[in-house]
Enzyme design. Structure first.
Site, mmCIF file in Angstrom:
data_model
loop_
_atom_site.group_PDB
_atom_site.id
_atom_site.type_symbol
_atom_site.label_atom_id
_atom_site.label_comp_id
_atom_site.label_asym_id
_atom_site.label_seq_id
_atom_site.Cartn_x
_atom_site.Cartn_y
_atom_site.Cartn_z
ATOM 1 C CD GLN A 71 72.166 98.620 75.008
ATOM 2 O OE1 GLN A 71 71.242 97.821 75.131
ATOM 3 N NE2 GLN A 71 72.881 98.705 73.903
ATOM 4 C CG ASP B 289 75.463 98.261 68.948
ATOM 5 O OD1 ASP B 289 74.663 97.377 68.572
ATOM 6 O OD2 ASP B 289 75.422 98.766 70.082
ATOM 7 C CB CYS C 231 51.840 90.284 78.477
ATOM 8 S SG CYS C 231 53.022 91.622 78.339
ATOM 9 C CB CYS D 229 70.046 93.662 68.621
ATOM 10 S SG CYS D 229 69.667 94.829 67.319
ATOM 11 C CB CYS E 248 57.681 87.406 78.344
ATOM 12 S SG CYS E 248 58.440 88.553 79.509
#
Ligand code: SAH
Length: 450
Positions: A283, A380, A78, A407, A81
């Site tokens: 989020q 941000d 996948c 991020c 992750c």
């Protein structure tokens, strides 16, 4: 000379920025997906470039002490992750190092306080949003799951360990409905078939559930029956269709057909209420978002008299968080729908000291920000970081504090270097793990005027 198809036994010494293990053969670095720092592994070279190469993990000869069995059966195939085979403790160390190294190497920073990363007590089932592509397998059965890394082939799975536990039940009801009524999944190659994606959102504080089925057509056959079945799930709050007839990777169009509910679910971050529609940005990890924004609020050090500008404000999440403690807040965001949501969110919370401007952050002029003078500027930005023009404007406006939420620690470091050279000092750096098992990492940084 290391060549393609050679096999070697290597010790994995480090891990790269996208989660691969790094092993060396006579000083030549090989990047090996699924290998974990500390493994002794047999690998096969898949690509040998001039300065480094790639290899496939053939066999783990001696596992690293930090290697764990992933909870998810499709963790390797996948694309979601990258770090599930690394213990959570080591994932956190990996992320701290990544941030620290970027700040030192790219940012040229030395004198700052780096706080230990805020991890999750339970780093599973944390996502409040899931998007399952729907397709067909070799046996003609309807399947749903996730895209394999960098491809569009669907790896079948209805039980993602980082998603909400309710998802598989919902997906199975929809697949069953499709089989019963011979409703075809969409085929990306031919552009035919109806059902493309299933989007599910869950309000973690309220329990409210939203389901949105993306279709390549104007209606879903027997949708009334499907709604009846989905409504039996407790807390089912909103059911809709999204009409997307365009070819390509974009999952949602802006056309929603509501089948049940008001068109949104409600959720809270801390005690601020949000209306979330299928199209709203929100989020994905609400537990950690609260910690992230609390840190930003702490760094803003508000007493009630300050003017705050929140640039790249999205649906106004940080702006509203700060408005309760500030005199005035101005939010700036480029997407008109997000600004409309921000205004609506201010209204439903009875917040009257937050104003929202729909504009590109780099188009904000120094003159726009001087009266009242900003005490705190929050940024941000998306992964590419702040635009240089904006950084110059910030430096000219001279806020007392800058709170940078990021991020991407590489672009963060680049921007901090510029701000540091122009009158600001990095005081505190707080990494927050918003995306356990992935390589992504969020940070909040406080800068003060020198
Ligand atoms: N602070 C918000 C959203 C951050 S995501 C939250 O925490 O929820 C970054 C946001 O920047 C997105 O909403 C994106 O639409 C917006 N954006 C991207 N480029 C921009 C630009 N040039 N000017 C202003 N906003 C921008």
């Amino acid at each position: 000379m290391v060549k393609k198809n050679d096999t070697y036994i290597v010790k994995i010494e480090d891990m790269g920025i996208t989660g691969e293990g790094i092993g060396k053969v006579d000083g030549y670095a090989l990047f090996i997906k699924d290998a974990v720092k500390g493994d002794l592994a047999e690998i096969k070279v898949t690509k040998a470039g001039k300065n480094f190469g790639y290899g496939r993990l053939m066999r783990v000869i001696e596992p690293s002490e930090n290697r764990v069995k992933p909870k998810c059966p499709i963790a390797r195939s996948c694309g979601g992750c990258q770090l599930q085979e690394l213990s959570y403790e080591e994932q956190l160390r990996y992320k701290e190092n990544k941030v620290y190294n970027n700040l030192v190497r790219i940012g040229g920073l030395s004198d700052f306080t780096m706080h230990p990363i805020i991890g999750m007590d339970n780093p599973y089932n944390y996502r409040n949003k899931a998007q399952f592509p729907v397709g067909i397998n070799k046996n003609g059965q309807i399947i749903s799951g996730f895209y394999a890394g960098r491809t569009h082939s669907i790896i079948e799975s209805d039980n993602c360990v980082i998603g909400s536990e309710i998802n598989s039940n919902i997906v199975n009801i929809i697949k069953k409905h499709m089989s019963e009524h011979i409703i075809e999944p969409y085929n990306e190659i031919t552009g035919r078939g109806l059902v493309r994606h299933i989007l599910i959102r869950v309000g973690f504080k309220t329990g409210q559930i939203m389901v949105c089925i993306v279709i390549n057509g104007n209606e879903l056959p027997h949708s009334g029956q499907l709604v009846e079945k989905l409504k039996k799930i407790d807390e089912m709050t909103d059911i809709s269709l999204n009409v997307n007839k365009e070819k390509g990777n974009v999952i949602l169009s802006d056309k929603i057909i509501n089948l049940y509910g008001e068109g949104y679910i409600i959720d809270y971050i801390d005690d601020i209420k949000f209306q979330i529609s299928p199209l709203s940005f929100y989020q994905v990890n609400p537990v950690q978002t609260e910690k992230l924004y609390s840190t930003a609020l702490k760094y803003a050090a508000l007493t009630g008299n300050e003017t705050v500008w929140d640039l790249y404000c999205g649906i106004g999440t940080i702006s509203l968080f700060m408005a309760r403690r500030a005199k005035r807040v101005f939010g700036v965001e480029i997407v008109p729908q997000a600004i409309a949501d921000a205004r609506q969110n201010a209204k439903i919370n009875g917040i009257t000291n937050a104003e929202f401007v729909c504009k590109s952050a780099e188009d904000i002029q120094t003159a726009d920000m001087v009266t009242p003078h900003p005490d705190v500027i929050v940024v941000d930005p998306p992964r590419k970081g702040c635009n240089r023009v904006l950084l110059d404007t910030i430096v000219e406006v001279l806020p007392t504090r800058i709170v940078y939420v990021s991020c991407d620690s590489a672009t963060l470091a680049r921007d901090l270097r510029i701000l540091s050279a122009n009158g600001y000092k990095v005081m505190d750096v707080q990494p927050v793990d918003m995306f356990p098992h992935s390589v992504h990492i969020e940070c909040v940084v406080l800068m003060s005027r020198k």
